[in-house]
Write a protein that holds these residues in place. Structure first.
Motif, PDB file in Angstrom:
ATOM      1  N   MET A   1      -3.854   5.023  -9.233  1.00  0.00           N
ATOM      2  CA  MET A   1      -4.138   3.925  -8.321  1.00  0.00           C
ATOM      3  C   MET A   1      -4.791   2.763  -9.055  1.00  0.00           C
TER       4      MET A   1
ATOM      5  N   TYR B   1     -12.419   6.991  -2.421  1.00  0.00           N
ATOM      6  CA  TYR B   1     -12.305   8.293  -1.770  1.00  0.00           C
ATOM      7  C   TYR B   1     -11.953   9.359  -2.798  1.00  0.00           C
ATOM      8  N   ALA B   2     -10.984   9.034  -3.666  1.00  0.00           N
ATOM      9  CA  ALA B   2     -10.614   9.994  -4.713  1.00  0.00           C
ATOM     10  C   ALA B   2     -11.811  10.267  -5.620  1.00  0.00           C
ATOM     11  N   VAL B   3     -12.555   9.229  -5.945  1.00  0.00           N
ATOM     12  CA  VAL B   3     -13.717   9.398  -6.807  1.00  0.00           C
ATOM     13  C   VAL B   3     -14.752  10.301  -6.134  1.00  0.00           C
TER      14      VAL B   3
ATOM     15  N   GLN C   1     -14.109  12.667  -4.016  1.00  0.00           N
ATOM     16  CA  GLN C   1     -13.611  14.044  -4.073  1.00  0.00           C
ATOM     17  C   GLN C   1     -13.892  14.644  -5.437  1.00  0.00           C
ATOM     18  N   ILE C   2     -13.689  13.827  -6.475  1.00  0.00           N
ATOM     19  CA  ILE C   2     -13.926  14.328  -7.834  1.00  0.00           C
ATOM     20  C   ILE C   2     -15.390  14.729  -7.998  1.00  0.00           C
TER      21      ILE C   2
ATOM     22  N   THR D   1      -9.953  18.736  -9.043  1.00  0.00           N
ATOM     23  CA  THR D   1     -10.409  17.637  -9.909  1.00  0.00           C
ATOM     24  C   THR D   1      -9.233  17.017 -10.637  1.00  0.00           C
TER      25      THR D   1
ATOM     26  N   LEU E   1       0.801  -1.224   0.000  1.00  0.00           N
ATOM     27  CA  LEU E   1       0.000   0.000   0.000  1.00  0.00           C
ATOM     28  C   LEU E   1       0.832   1.271   0.000  1.00  0.00           C
TER      29      LEU E   1
ATOM     30  N   TYR F   1     -16.614   5.797   3.636  1.00  0.00           N
ATOM     31  CA  TYR F   1     -15.165   5.640   3.543  1.00  0.00           C
ATOM     32  C   TYR F   1     -14.584   5.458   4.940  1.00  0.00           C
TER      33      TYR F   1
ATOM     34  N   LEU G   1      -8.253  -1.870   0.999  1.00  0.00           N
ATOM     35  CA  LEU G   1      -7.859  -0.492   1.292  1.00  0.00           C
ATOM     36  C   LEU G   1      -7.575   0.284   0.021  1.00  0.00           C
ATOM     37  N   LYS G   2      -7.011  -0.423  -0.948  1.00  0.00           N
ATOM     38  CA  LYS G   2      -6.768   0.259  -2.215  1.00  0.00           C
ATOM     39  C   LYS G   2      -8.098   0.702  -2.831  1.00  0.00           C
ATOM     40  N   GLU G   3      -9.058  -0.205  -2.802  1.00  0.00           N
ATOM     41  CA  GLU G   3     -10.390   0.131  -3.314  1.00  0.00           C
ATOM     42  C   GLU G   3     -10.956   1.322  -2.572  1.00  0.00           C
TER      43      GLU G   3
ATOM     44  N   CYS H   1     -16.037  17.968  -6.363  1.00  0.00           N
ATOM     45  CA  CYS H   1     -15.523  19.091  -7.139  1.00  0.00           C
ATOM     46  C   CYS H   1     -16.432  19.412  -8.312  1.00  0.00           C
TER      47      CYS H   1
ATOM     48  N   LEU I   1      -9.360   3.710  -0.994  1.00  0.00           N
ATOM     49  CA  LEU I   1      -8.674   4.956  -1.332  1.00  0.00           C
ATOM     50  C   LEU I   1      -9.098   5.455  -2.711  1.00  0.00           C
ATOM     51  N   ILE I   2      -9.265   4.519  -3.629  1.00  0.00           N
ATOM     52  CA  ILE I   2      -9.730   4.929  -4.959  1.00  0.00           C
ATOM     53  C   ILE I   2     -11.120   5.536  -4.866  1.00  0.00           C
TER      54      ILE I   2
ATOM     55  N   GLU J   1      -7.150  14.895  -8.230  1.00  0.00           N
ATOM     56  CA  GLU J   1      -7.814  13.657  -7.821  1.00  0.00           C
ATOM     57  C   GLU J   1      -7.910  12.685  -8.992  1.00  0.00           C
TER      58      GLU J   1
ATOM     59  N   TYR K   1     -11.870  24.278  -7.727  1.00  0.00           N
ATOM     60  CA  TYR K   1     -12.455  22.954  -7.927  1.00  0.00           C
ATOM     61  C   TYR K   1     -11.897  22.278  -9.170  1.00  0.00           C
TER      62      TYR K   1
END
Lengths: 465, 450
Positions: free
Chosen positions: A458, B425-427, B429-430, A448, A322, B300, B418-420, B433, B422-423, A451, A444
């Motif tokens: 990832m 989580y990024a999604v 955030q997107i 974007t 990780l 999350y 955990l990888k899933e 935004c 974190l991904i 992210e 934003y």
């Protein structure tokens, strides 16, 4: 630079109210943001105005509490009686009709026709045995004939700016004089010499002078010219001229007496104006408070985010598979922090000062209304005296004639300046909020991007395992 | 469907070379049945054995939560939440599912199940339950167990727990687990009848072993450190995340005030009025958008919390190893000292201190018959001890082997999950935004029209 973040509740210290009320109003306390009863002028019936006898004691008391940095100017003697003038006699152009003033407004506000450029910078601390204070360097560049030279450099302190504002109010009681930044901020201890505070003040002072320079009438005011050009000794001797304390106190007594009568009949358009000013003042002060609060919340959000990223790095140290994922999340959070900082700085450059200036402007507007009302009240009282045949009718009639002219001039000046002010306000507010929206959109969009690149990375890492 | 309960006794007797799972199932076939990860949206899959060990696919879901009142053990009235567990069997061919069982359970029953699993499968990293009380709250969330959002998240957590157990190659075969899903009444009695509480190692014993064990397997020491670090870093992360959420909430909500004030201001403006009014509306939209955003983020946080609690499960396995190892070391020590004693008695030399020796010196020698008896007794004890040591050794090695297999399985699961997380989580955030861009673009248009 220029962050207002820690300023918290901004004080709206009363500006110099009417002629001669300076001593008392200098010591007036910073209030909360809300619109206090009686308005910023403070000399409404039953309002904040203490009787003349109590001025000195209350102002002294408040001077100790509020840590003033100004001399006691009330002791200086002024020889000029400006009570009957509303235009500066040195002004080359004396527009008498609103129409000509409006034409002037459009003409003068063209940027390429600007012939007076002022900058305020280089705050410097001065220490004497009595006090410590800050001066600002003022550089003026001009092509105007009435200036002896084309470039000037002087140093002025806050108290000098205060003097200038009072002189302008004296000379043009029904023009909307730009506001000065506050004397001091309520929250916090030794705020005067805090870097942020000084920088915010410097910017506001710069704005103040430029607003005057852009004003079609005020720009030609003689005191303004002297403020910009006179060297130290010439300037201090000039400041000493003008009506003395006793004559100013006499005027203030009269003003109080007049204001206690109340305004009998404000013309319709001024009723509307007054109504607008009251509501505007409420709303703009609220917006000022809201904007400051947003800034504060963002600052605290940023502080937490700064702690958030590094935890992922810490975690990555005990992981194998990780580790890379966690490290890239940390770097993404870091980039988001930078974007947030940028957004905050844009906010504090564009929106906060504008909104705050207009909150202070609302106090000036209330003061202008008061002064206009007073001028009318003077006329009304004389007219009443005439109808009750209490004094010499001939003298009264002559005085009334003069006062009627005075009232008409005052009203016209205010009407024209009001239109100009409203137009400026609309433009300024519009561009400030549009700018804020743009900053947010940019923020934003940036986040974007960060992210997206993270999640793509990832996903590919996941697939490659 | 009656099935003989897996005989718990078998697990505790020295069993030569037998895995600690069900005697008839090979580990390989179970692993082969491993199904997808437990984070599915809908009901998940699991495999179960029945009395004929025919494998059948089932779906488990915790579909509802209900407030109930009842009387507790002390006959006092209490309010609690019950959760509906539905089990469906999936026909292989057409994939259709048929509801086979449905019953209500409360949180304490889940706890009972888990405690049972902990005792009977000490070499397994037993999946954790969702938190009993709401922790890492930020101001908006209430810490009240009856709060609907909390109950909803707990329902999902309980479902996740069941899916984890059902998809575990060993745990899914457990009879008590099966009964948990199928036998509503009497289940508690059944569990208690296994007497598992008596078999549980005392905390004190475990603590003692942890301190005194001399030679634990190095991998378990490392694992313990890892689980400590994992727990500490995840709780720190969750705490800061909660604070970040709090602040973000503040930023968004304060913008809502603009909406109200703009609207009031627009009343006195002629040209600016419309622009102000509509911009104000967008400010309201912005302010209210944060609620959904933060609710998604809670999921999350829950994913991270699961692994926070998993750290404790890892430590439990380490503790068991330490206990067994300590036990082994004590047995070896005891055996060695007995052998020593025996030797001394036989040869007459006294090298080590013994009470018997001391009293003999003080009160006189013992008779040769007495000595013979003692030697005989010791020899018997030594023989027993040697046998016990051998089986303890075997048990210990068996434990280490099986535990480590499960730990490897766990590591893979953890990295994947955990990888899933974190991904996702990024999604999230997107998506946040994108909403922001939309609102501010609209607002900007309104401002520019002022």
């Amino acid at each position: 630079m220029g962050k207002l973040g820690e300023a918290g509740l901004a004080a709206t210290a009363g500006p110099a109210r009417t002629l001669g009320m300076e001593g008392e109003c200098r010591a007036s306390q910073a209030r909360s943001w809300g619109l206090p009863a009686g308005g910023a002028g403070g000399d409404s019936p039953g309002g904040d105005a203490p009787l003349p006898g109590s001025i000195s004691s209350s102002s002294l008391l408040q001077a100790e509490v509020l840590d003033l940095d100004e001399d006691e100017d009330d002791l200086e003697v002024f020889s000029k009686d400006a009570s009957l003038m509303d235009m500066n006699s040195f002004s080359p152009l004396m527009p008498t009709s609103p129409l000509s003033m409006i034409n002037q407004v459009k003409f003068e506000d063209e940027p390429d026709l600007k012939d007076l450029f002022i900058t305020v910078d280089e705050p410097e601390s001065h220490v004497t045995t009595i006090e410590t204070f800050i001066t600002y360097r003022i550089i003026t560049k001009t092509s105007r004939g009435e200036f002896d030279s084309s470039e000037f450099e002087v140093r002025r302190r806050y108290q000098d700016f205060l003097w200038l504002k009072e002189k302008l109010e004296e000379a043009h009681p029904t023009l909307i004089i730009p506001p000065l930044p506050e004397k001091f901020i309520v929250k916090g201890m030794v705020e005067r010499f805090n870097d942020d505070f000084i920088e915010t003040r410097r910017k506001a002072l710069h704005k103040f002078l430029n607003r005057i320079a852009d004003h079609p009438t005020l720009t030609f005011n003689e005191d303004f010219k002297i403020f910009l050009t006179a060297q130290a000794s010439e300037f201090s001797s000039h400041k000493k001229q003008g009506p003395g304390l006793l004559s100013r106190m006499g005027q203030s007594v009269r003003a109080v007496a007049l204001s206690m009568r109340g305004v009998k009949s404000r013309p319709e358009e001024f009723m509307e104006m007054n109504n607008f000013i009251e509501i505007f003042s409420q709303k703009i002060n609220l917006i000022d408070k809201i904007s400051q609060r947003i800034y504060k919340e963002e600052r605290e959000y940023l502080d937490e985010m700064k702690e958030y990223g590094p935890i992922h790095i810490l975690w990555s140290a005990s992981e194998e598979d990780l580790a890379d994922t966690l490290k890239s999340v940390a770097s993404c959070i870091d980039k988001c922090c930078k974007a947030t900082e940028k957004r905050m700085s844009g906010f504090s450059e564009a929106l906060l000062p504008v909104v705050h200036e207009y909150a202070l402007y609302s106090e000036m507007l209330m003061a202008v209304m008061k002064r206009r009302d007073q001028i009318q009240a003077e006329l009304d009282s004389k007219v009443e005296a005439l109808t009750s045949k209490k004094a010499d009718t001939d003298l009264l009639t002559e005085e009334i004639g003069k006062l009627e002219d005075k009232v008409e001039c005052a009203n016209n000046a205010l009407k024209a300046d009001w239109e100009r002010w409203k137009q400026n306000m609309q433009n300024d507010i519009k561009s400030a909020f549009t700018n804020m929206a743009e900053e947010n959109i940019l923020y934003y969009e940036q986040v974007t991007l960060f992210e997206c690149s993270i999640s793509d990375m990832m996903k590919t890492m996941k697939n490659s395992i | 469907m009656e099935q003989a309960a897996p005989d718990p006794e078998r697990l505790w007797q020295p069993a030569p070379l037998e895995p600690l799972s069900h005697p008839d199932a090979g580990l390989e076939s179970m692993v082969g049945e491993e199904t997808k990860g437990a984070r599915d949206e809908g009901p998940g899959d699991g495999t179960m054995t029945e009395n004929n060990f025919s494998l059948k696919k089932i779906e488990i879901s915790v579909s509802e939560a209900e407030k109930r009142t009842g009387r507790n053990a002390m006959n006092m009235q209490e309010t609690y939440t019950a959760y509906l567990i539905e089990t469906r069997s999936v026909e292989h061919n057409d994939g259709q599912s048929v509801l086979t069982d449905s019953l209500w359970r409360r949180y304490s029953e889940f706890e009972l199940l888990r405690n049972y699993l902990l005792v009977y499968y000490p070499h397994i990293v037993v999946p954790p339950l969702p938190e009993k009380r709401a922790e890492f709250v930020w101001h908006k969330l209430s810490a009240d167990n009856m709060d609907p959002d909390f109950v909803e998240r707990r329902r999902i957590g309980l479902e996740n727990f069941l899916l984890r157990v059902a998809s575990h190659p060993i745990l899914c075969r457990d009879k008590i687990f099966y009964l948990f899903l199928t036998q509503e009444g009497n289940w508690k009695e059944t569990v208690n009848e296994t007497g598992f509480q008596l078999k549980a190692d005392s905390r004190l014993k475990a603590l003692n072993a942890t301190f005194r064990v001399k030679n634990p397997d190095k991998r378990f020491i490392e694992l313990k450190h890892y689980s400590d670090e994992l727990q500490s870093v995840i709780s720190h992360l969750l705490r800061v995340r909660a604070r970040v959420a709090d602040r973000l909430y503040g930023v968004y909500k304060v913008h809502g005030n603009y909406g109200r004030v703009f609207s009031e201001w627009s009343a006195i403006e002629k040209e600016m009025g419309d622009g102000l009014q509509s911009a104000g509306h967008h400010m309201d939209v912005y302010a209210s958008s944060i609620d959904d955003i933060l609710e998604d983020e809670e999921h999350y946080a829950d994913q991270l919390k699961e692994y926070l609690f998993y750290a404790e499960a890892l430590r439990a396995v380490c503790r068991k190893h330490e206990l067994m190892q300590y036990d082994l070391e004590m047995a070896a020590q005891d055996l060695a000292s007995k052998k020593q004693q025996c030797e001394e008695l036989a040869t007459g030399t006294v090298r080590t201190f013994s009470l018997k020796g001391m009293t003999t010196k003080l009160f006189g020698q013992e008779t040769p018959e007495q000595r013979e008896a003692r030697i005989k007794m010791l020899e018997e004890q030594i023989k027993e001890g040697e046998q016990q040591l051998k089986s303890k050794n075997l048990e210990g090695r068996e434990f280490v082997r099986n535990a480590w297999a499960d730990i490897e399985r766990f590591k893979e699961q953890k990295n994947h999950d955990l990888k899933e997380a974190l991904i996702s989580y990024a999604v999230m955030q997107i998506s946040m935004c994108k909403k922001g861009i939309q609102v501010w673009t609209n607002a900007k248009e309104c401002f520019s029209k002022m």
